[in-house]
Every structure is written in C-alpha cells, then in structure tokens.
Design an enzyme around this catalytic site. Structure first.
Site, PDB file in Angstrom:
ATOM      1  N   GLU A 168       0.826  -1.227   0.000  1.00  0.00           N
ATOM      2  CA  GLU A 168       0.000   0.000   0.000  1.00  0.00           C
ATOM      3  C   GLU A 168       0.855   1.270   0.000  1.00  0.00           C
ATOM      4  OE1 GLU A 168      -3.523  -0.225   2.514  1.00  0.00           O
ATOM      5  OE2 GLU A 168      -3.166   1.840   3.147  1.00  0.00           O
ATOM      6  N   ASP A 169       1.957   1.232   0.723  1.00  0.00           N
ATOM      7  CA  ASP A 169       2.686   2.492   0.978  1.00  0.00           C
ATOM      8  C   ASP A 169       4.118   2.544   0.454  1.00  0.00           C
ATOM      9  OD1 ASP A 169       0.467   3.494   2.296  1.00  0.00           O
ATOM     10  OD2 ASP A 169       1.121   2.770   4.252  1.00  0.00           O
TER      11      ASP A 169
HETATM   12  N1  LIG Z   1      -3.092   6.872  14.722  1.00  0.00           N
HETATM   13  C1  LIG Z   1      -2.070   7.151  13.905  1.00  0.00           C
HETATM   14  N2  LIG Z   1      -2.117   6.744  12.610  1.00  0.00           N
HETATM   15  C2  LIG Z   1      -1.067   7.047  11.820  1.00  0.00           C
HETATM   16  C3  LIG Z   1       0.047   7.741  12.301  1.00  0.00           C
HETATM   17  N3  LIG Z   1       0.936   7.862  11.296  1.00  0.00           N
HETATM   18  C4  LIG Z   1       0.419   7.249  10.234  1.00  0.00           C
HETATM   19  N4  LIG Z   1      -0.809   6.750  10.539  1.00  0.00           N
HETATM   20  C5  LIG Z   1      -1.656   6.040   9.594  1.00  0.00           C
HETATM   21  O1  LIG Z   1      -2.676   6.935   9.188  1.00  0.00           O
HETATM   22  C6  LIG Z   1      -3.774   6.155   8.691  1.00  0.00           C
HETATM   23  C7  LIG Z   1      -5.061   6.742   9.187  1.00  0.00           C
HETATM   24  O2  LIG Z   1      -5.162   8.018   8.699  1.00  0.00           O
HETATM   25  P1  LIG Z   1      -6.319   8.425   7.714  1.00  0.00           P
HETATM   26  O3  LIG Z   1      -6.204   9.871   7.415  1.00  0.00           O
HETATM   27  O4  LIG Z   1      -7.611   7.936   8.272  1.00  0.00           O
HETATM   28  O5  LIG Z   1      -6.030   7.555   6.430  1.00  0.00           O
HETATM   29  P2  LIG Z   1      -5.070   7.831   5.213  1.00  0.00           P
HETATM   30  O6  LIG Z   1      -3.678   7.934   5.756  1.00  0.00           O
HETATM   31  O7  LIG Z   1      -5.289   6.618   4.369  1.00  0.00           O
HETATM   32  O8  LIG Z   1      -5.529   9.104   4.564  1.00  0.00           O
HETATM   33  C8  LIG Z   1      -3.546   4.737   9.156  1.00  0.00           C
HETATM   34  O9  LIG Z   1      -3.041   4.023   8.039  1.00  0.00           O
HETATM   35  P3  LIG Z   1      -3.924   3.093   7.168  1.00  0.00           P
HETATM   36  O10 LIG Z   1      -3.073   2.111   6.476  1.00  0.00           O
HETATM   37  O11 LIG Z   1      -4.754   3.938   6.285  1.00  0.00           O
HETATM   38  O12 LIG Z   1      -4.782   2.353   8.236  1.00  0.00           O
HETATM   39  P4  LIG Z   1      -6.321   2.318   8.345  1.00  0.00           P
HETATM   40  O13 LIG Z   1      -6.818   3.690   8.005  1.00  0.00           O
HETATM   41  O14 LIG Z   1      -6.704   1.292   7.350  1.00  0.00           O
HETATM   42  O15 LIG Z   1      -6.616   1.938   9.739  1.00  0.00           O
HETATM   43  C9  LIG Z   1      -2.407   4.868  10.145  1.00  0.00           C
HETATM   44  O16 LIG Z   1      -1.570   3.723  10.177  1.00  0.00           O
HETATM   45  C10 LIG Z   1       0.069   8.169  13.665  1.00  0.00           C
HETATM   46  O17 LIG Z   1       0.997   8.801  14.152  1.00  0.00           O
HETATM   47  N5  LIG Z   1      -1.015   7.828  14.421  1.00  0.00           N
END
Ligand SMILES: Nc1nc2c(ncn2[C@@H]2O[C@H](COP(=O)(O)OP(=O)(O)O)[C@@H](OP(=O)(O)OP(=O)(O)O)[C@H]2O)c(=O)[nH]1
Length: 220
Positions: free
Chosen positions: A106-107
């Site tokens: 994904e990233d």
């Molecule tokens: N809580 C938190 N999250 C962080 C941090 N840094 C990066 N993230 C990531 O940000 C995503 C959630 O942020 P969003 O704004 O909702 O999603 P987005 O990154 O896809 O735009 C999560 O990834 P994701 O792969 O999109 O996971 P998910 O949305 O499927 O749960 C999470 O792993 C941090 O410091 N704290």
C-alpha cells in the site's frame, strides 16, 4: 550438539538462494572449533521473521508516522506483529510475517509478486487482503474496508484487528499532526464499523478494541 562435518545442502534441501519461504526446516549453523565441528541449531521461524522485518524496515526506511515526533514508520508494523504475538496469542508465522509486511504494498514500491517470490503465496495473499486500493478516493477506500472486512480470511482479519488496535492506541497516545479532535473521533467511529465486520476472530483483541471504543462513546 557435536557432530561430523555435514554439507549445508543436507540441511537446506528445499531452499533457494533468494527464497526464504521454503526453508522451514531447522536452520543449522556449522562452526569449526579446534577439534570438532559444533553444530548449533536455531529456530527457523526466528530466521524467517528476521528476514521479514529487515525487508519491511528497508522498504519503509524513508517513512515516518504522523505523530509530532515523526516516529519511524517501521515501528507500526512491528507493533502490529507484537500485538498479535503477545496479546492475541498468535503463533502462525504467515500471519506474523503478513503483519510485518502489511503496509509494504500500500505504501511503498513493493509489488505483490515481489512478496510472493520472497515470502510465498500465503503471506502475499494475506498482505493483498489488507491492502487498500490507493487509486480510489479516501472515502471509497474507507467504505470498502467496512464492506470487505466480513469477507476476509481469518488470517487477514487478525492483521486488521491488530492494525486497528495499534492505530487507536496511537491516537490515544498522541494526536497526528494536523488532526482535529473531530477527525480523531471520526476515525474511532469508522474503525468501529470495520471491527464489527471482524467479530468472532480473536476474543482478546476484540475485547481490548471494545474497551477503547466504549471510552469514546462508540459501541461495537
Ligand atoms: N493513529 C495514527 N495513525 C497514523 C500515524 N501515522 C500514520 N498513521 C496512519 O494513518 C492512517 C489513518 O489516517 P487516515 O487519514 O484515516 O487515512 P489515510 O492515511 O489513508 O488518509 C492509518 O493508516 P492506514 O493504512 O490507512 O490504516 P487504516 O486507516 O486502514 O486503519 C495509520 O496507520 C500516527 O501517528 N497515528
């Protein structure tokens, strides 16, 4: 264990030079000592997990979390794998590897084919199941996570549960840069909808998630 001089092929009959997933037999290290060959055995799962975390660390090497400290991104996949092992009681090596690798496709520039070649089809399939399609809008990706959650394999559901538990704890620890309290709350509400579709997978992880949701006035 003390033994006669073996050839390594005898212990790695199913290993390729660039493939790890077939080398599940006991890893045997041969060290020459003064008067004997000392053969020490090492758990092959430990070797596989080391290679997996090294791969993930390399792929995420330039990425940081969104917290004010800019925590190295690799802390997240390692934390997800640790939740599965230490709190979820998961010992399935494929699930732990998928947790370590869950954000690589994904990233980062990692392809599913690259994961399959290096770690095998099961790990690659689990990672694919938890990978969002980044070509879609954020709203659509979030909607699809809710819709797809109940249809994932048990292995993928475990990774998703631990991923959400890590991220929600992280939100309680500190707020990502630029996030308002409302955005944090919306993440909890949305994550709860995803977790509803994962119920019946791991009681311990679900209970811990339920407590976090309850603290925010959201109910599983
Ligand atoms: N809580 C938190 N999250 C962080 C941090 N840094 C990066 N993230 C990531 O940000 C995503 C959630 O942020 P969003 O704004 O909702 O999603 P987005 O990154 O896809 O735009 C999560 O990834 P994701 O792969 O999109 O996971 P998910 O949305 O499927 O749960 C999470 O792993 C941090 O410091 N704290």
């Amino acid at each position: 264990m003390i033994g006669t001089i073996p050839t390594l092929d005898r212990f790695f009959p199913d290993t390729t030079s660039d493939g790890l997933f077939r080398s599940r037999r006991s890893f045997v290290e041969v060290q020459k000592s003064a008067d004997a060959v000392v053969i020490s055995t090492m758990n092959s799962d430990a070797v596989v997990l080391l290679e997996t975390v090294n791969f993930a660390a390399d792929k995420h090497r330039n990425q940081r979390r969104k917290d004010p400290d800019g925590t190295p991104y690799i802390n997240h996949p390692i934390g997800v794998a640790r939740i599965l092992a230490n709190e979820g009681g998961i010992t399935d090596i494929n699930v732990l590897q998928a947790a370590l690798l869950h954000d690589t496709v994904e990233d980062t520039d990692t392809s599913p084919a690259e994961l399959e070649a290096k770690f095998g089809p099961t790990v690659a399939r689990i990672v694919q199941e938890v990978t969002d399609d980044k070509s879609l809008s954020k709203q659509e990706r979030k909607r699809q996570q809710v819709e797809h959650a109940p249809h994932c394999s048990r292995e993928a559901k475990l990774v998703k549960l631990a991923d959400k538990l890590y991220n929600l704890r992280d939100l309680n620890r500190c707020t990502p840069v630029g996030w308002t309290p409302q955005r944090v709350q919306e993440y909890f509400v949305w994550a709860c909808e995803v977790v509803k579709g994962l119920k019946g997978t791991n009681p311990t992880l679900e209970e811990k998630l339920g407590e976090l949701f309850t603290q925010r006035g959201v109910h599983l």
